[in-house]
Design a protein around this motif. Sequence first.
Motif, PDB file in Angstrom:
ATOM      1  N   MET A  86     -14.789  -6.777  12.040  1.00 35.56           N
ATOM      2  CA  MET A  86     -16.098  -6.927  11.388  1.00 35.56           C
ATOM      3  C   MET A  86     -17.152  -6.020  12.014  1.00 35.56           C
ATOM      4  O   MET A  86     -18.043  -5.517  11.330  1.00 35.56           O
ATOM      5  N   TYR A  87     -17.038  -5.786  13.319  1.00 38.52           N
ATOM      6  CA  TYR A  87     -18.035  -4.968  14.008  1.00 38.52           C
ATOM      7  C   TYR A  87     -18.107  -3.574  13.383  1.00 38.52           C
ATOM      8  O   TYR A  87     -19.170  -3.081  13.005  1.00 38.52           O
ATOM      9  N   LYS A  88     -16.923  -2.953  13.269  1.00 37.77           N
ATOM     10  CA  LYS A  88     -16.843  -1.594  12.715  1.00 37.77           C
ATOM     11  C   LYS A  88     -17.230  -1.599  11.232  1.00 37.77           C
ATOM     12  O   LYS A  88     -17.951  -0.722  10.759  1.00 37.77           O
ATOM     13  N   LYS A  89     -16.734  -2.617  10.510  1.00 38.75           N
ATOM     14  CA  LYS A  89     -16.999  -2.711   9.069  1.00 38.75           C
ATOM     15  C   LYS A  89     -18.505  -2.637   8.800  1.00 38.75           C
ATOM     16  O   LYS A  89     -18.968  -1.857   7.981  1.00 38.75           O
ATOM     17  N   VAL A  90     -19.253  -3.449   9.524  1.00 38.18           N
ATOM     18  CA  VAL A  90     -20.685  -3.545   9.279  1.00 38.18           C
ATOM     19  C   VAL A  90     -21.434  -2.337   9.843  1.00 38.18           C
ATOM     20  O   VAL A  90     -22.346  -1.809   9.204  1.00 38.18           O
ATOM     21  N   SER A  91     -21.007  -1.862  11.027  1.00 36.82           N
ATOM     22  CA  SER A  91     -21.678  -0.696  11.621  1.00 36.82           C
ATOM     23  C   SER A  91     -21.686   0.476  10.645  1.00 36.82           C
ATOM     24  O   SER A  91     -22.670   1.216  10.542  1.00 36.82           O
ATOM     25  N   GLU A  92     -20.576   0.640   9.919  1.00 34.74           N
ATOM     26  CA  GLU A  92     -20.456   1.763   8.979  1.00 34.74           C
ATOM     27  C   GLU A  92     -21.426   1.626   7.799  1.00 34.74           C
ATOM     28  O   GLU A  92     -21.728   2.598   7.124  1.00 34.74           O
ATOM     29  N   LEU A  93     -21.871   0.384   7.542  1.00 34.30           N
ATOM     30  CA  LEU A  93     -22.717   0.148   6.364  1.00 34.30           C
ATOM     31  C   LEU A  93     -24.206   0.282   6.674  1.00 34.30           C
ATOM     32  O   LEU A  93     -25.018   0.487   5.777  1.00 34.30           O
ATOM     33  N   LEU A  94     -24.543   0.148   7.960  1.00 29.12           N
ATOM     34  CA  LEU A  94     -25.964   0.169   8.339  1.00 29.12           C
ATOM     35  C   LEU A  94     -26.524   1.580   8.237  1.00 29.12           C
ATOM     36  O   LEU A  94     -25.900   2.530   8.694  1.00 29.12           O
ATOM     37  N   GLY A  95     -27.652   1.684   7.612  1.00 29.54           N
ATOM     38  CA  GLY A  95     -28.357   2.963   7.592  1.00 29.54           C
ATOM     39  C   GLY A  95     -27.872   3.971   6.567  1.00 29.54           C
ATOM     40  O   GLY A  95     -28.339   5.106   6.560  1.00 29.54           O
ATOM     41  N   ILE A  96     -26.936   3.609   5.679  1.00 31.01           N
ATOM     42  CA  ILE A  96     -26.504   4.609   4.691  1.00 31.01           C
ATOM     43  C   ILE A  96     -27.361   4.556   3.421  1.00 31.01           C
ATOM     44  O   ILE A  96     -27.242   5.404   2.551  1.00 31.01           O
ATOM     45  N   GLY A  97     -28.217   3.518   3.340  1.00 29.27           N
ATOM     46  CA  GLY A  97     -29.142   3.454   2.198  1.00 29.27           C
ATOM     47  C   GLY A  97     -28.480   3.025   0.894  1.00 29.27           C
ATOM     48  O   GLY A  97     -29.002   3.301  -0.187  1.00 29.27           O
ATOM     49  N   ILE A  98     -27.331   2.374   0.990  1.00 30.71           N
ATOM     50  CA  ILE A  98     -26.663   1.868  -0.215  1.00 30.71           C
ATOM     51  C   ILE A  98     -26.468   0.369  -0.033  1.00 30.71           C
ATOM     52  O   ILE A  98     -25.964  -0.070   1.008  1.00 30.71           O
ATOM     53  N   GLU A  99     -26.894  -0.397  -1.039  1.00 24.01           N
ATOM     54  CA  GLU A  99     -26.789  -1.854  -0.912  1.00 24.01           C
ATOM     55  C   GLU A  99     -25.330  -2.277  -0.780  1.00 24.01           C
ATOM     56  O   GLU A  99     -24.473  -1.825  -1.529  1.00 24.01           O
ATOM     57  N   SER A 100     -25.065  -3.130   0.193  1.00 23.15           N
ATOM     58  CA  SER A 100     -23.699  -3.590   0.416  1.00 23.15           C
ATOM     59  C   SER A 100     -23.685  -5.106   0.444  1.00 23.15           C
ATOM     60  O   SER A 100     -24.678  -5.750   0.805  1.00 23.15           O
ATOM     61  N   GLN A 101     -22.535  -5.648   0.074  1.00 25.56           N
ATOM     62  CA  GLN A 101     -22.407  -7.099   0.008  1.00 25.56           C
ATOM     63  C   GLN A 101     -21.064  -7.471   0.625  1.00 25.56           C
ATOM     64  O   GLN A 101     -20.062  -6.789   0.408  1.00 25.56           O
ATOM     65  N   ILE A 102     -21.052  -8.546   1.392  1.00 29.78           N
ATOM     66  CA  ILE A 102     -19.797  -9.032   1.967  1.00 29.78           C
ATOM     67  C   ILE A 102     -19.514 -10.400   1.364  1.00 29.78           C
ATOM     68  O   ILE A 102     -20.370 -11.289   1.420  1.00 29.78           O
ATOM     69  N   VAL A 103     -18.348 -10.538   0.746  1.00 29.89           N
ATOM     70  CA  VAL A 103     -18.014 -11.815   0.102  1.00 29.89           C
ATOM     71  C   VAL A 103     -16.614 -12.256   0.523  1.00 29.89           C
ATOM     72  O   VAL A 103     -15.806 -11.454   0.985  1.00 29.89           O
ATOM     73  N   ASN A 104     -16.357 -13.534   0.306  1.00 29.63           N
ATOM     74  CA  ASN A 104     -15.060 -14.108   0.680  1.00 29.63           C
ATOM     75  C   ASN A 104     -14.100 -14.053  -0.504  1.00 29.63           C
ATOM     76  O   ASN A 104     -14.264 -14.785  -1.480  1.00 29.63           O
ATOM     77  N   ALA A 105     -13.086 -13.175  -0.390  1.00 32.10           N
ATOM     78  CA  ALA A 105     -12.131 -13.012  -1.496  1.00 32.10           C
ATOM     79  C   ALA A 105     -11.073 -14.105  -1.495  1.00 32.10           C
ATOM     80  O   ALA A 105     -10.259 -14.174  -2.414  1.00 32.10           O
ATOM     81  N   LEU A 106     -11.072 -14.968  -0.485  1.00 30.89           N
ATOM     82  CA  LEU A 106     -10.109 -16.079  -0.480  1.00 30.89           C
ATOM     83  C   LEU A 106     -10.570 -17.175  -1.442  1.00 30.89           C
ATOM     84  O   LEU A 106      -9.792 -18.040  -1.815  1.00 30.89           O
ATOM     85  N   ILE A 107     -11.843 -17.120  -1.828  1.00 31.49           N
ATOM     86  CA  ILE A 107     -12.355 -18.109  -2.798  1.00 31.49           C
ATOM     87  C   ILE A 107     -12.191 -17.537  -4.205  1.00 31.49           C
ATOM     88  O   ILE A 107     -12.797 -16.506  -4.549  1.00 31.49           O
ATOM     89  N   PRO A 108     -11.339 -18.174  -5.024  1.00 29.96           N
ATOM     90  CA  PRO A 108     -11.080 -17.653  -6.368  1.00 29.96           C
ATOM     91  C   PRO A 108     -12.369 -17.485  -7.166  1.00 29.96           C
ATOM     92  O   PRO A 108     -13.249 -18.344  -7.133  1.00 29.96           O
TER      93      PRO A 108
END
Length: 261
Positions: free
Chosen positions: A220-242
């Motif tokens: 998760m650390y790397k996943k989120v670090s890559e998203l910060l500061g790129i100026g594109i809205e990102s969303q994290i959701v739980n795909a285990l929930i149908p």
Amino acid sequence: MNLTILKIGGSVITDKFSEVPKVNLENLKRISKEISAWNRDEGLIVVHGVGSYGHVIVKRTGIDKGISTKGQLGDFAETQRLQNELNCIVTKHLIDEGVPAFPFQASASAIMNSGKLVKMCATTAGRLVRIGMVPVPYGVPAYDENQKCSILSGDEIAPYLAVKLKARRIIHATNVDGIFTSDPNKNSDAKLIREINSGNIHQVRDWLTGSTATDVTGGMYKKVSELLGIGIESQIVNALIPGNVTKALRGEAVLGTIIRA
Ligand SMILES: Nc1ncnc2c1ncn2[C@@H]1O[C@H](COP(=O)(O)OP(=O)(O)O)[C@@H](O)[C@H]1O
Ligand SMILES: [Mg+2]
């Protein structure tokens, strides 16, 4: 281009705790249906993680830290072949559901430097999207100009393509509800952060650690670090929930974390 980049975690489509490569077919079939259920009128790229197809062999052979023996050349080759195998399975299920999924091997053009992506070809992916295809890149071992080989994760491919192709949004479908104040698999009192913005961005890095499963690409650390500061809205959701993946794709409200920073 009106484009969505959806990354499906290896923790969702494989059994990430397995010591041998193992697909989670139930999840893969359901997610493929959920992607197909989105009557999309915009471009889509589906990036997938590799879970037990990648992290186990990489940890055993150490090729993420570079190549120093002849035997590791074979490990590099076999690791890539294994990821192709998983990508074949993923794209097959997407195609079965009517999604024109197109295997997209990022390592055919990627250049890394000390584990960081320097460049890869995004043009072809963009053109494929324009004609209605759905390119499907995936985590791969890639050429590294300093250490010969390193790992290019789906978490790095998604924001790279998003920036190059000016995507509208990135959706990360993973195995937890979003970003918590600490790892929810380890701390039952971890609290879900609903939004990351300029007000709390400085705290984010303290909240994040890696993965509970074997994850050589930083969890998760790397996943989120890559998203910060790129100026594109990102969303994290739980795909285990149908239903969550379809809802997120449709822009409907889903429990999760939105990153606007
Ligand atoms: N602060 C946090 N919030 C949410 N998850 C976290 C956090 N810190 C660590 N994690 C871990 O990150 C994992 C998701 O990362 P990872 O296993 O790499 O998923 P994926 O396969 O989707 O890339 C979660 O299962 C969780 O154990
Ligand atoms: Mg991961």
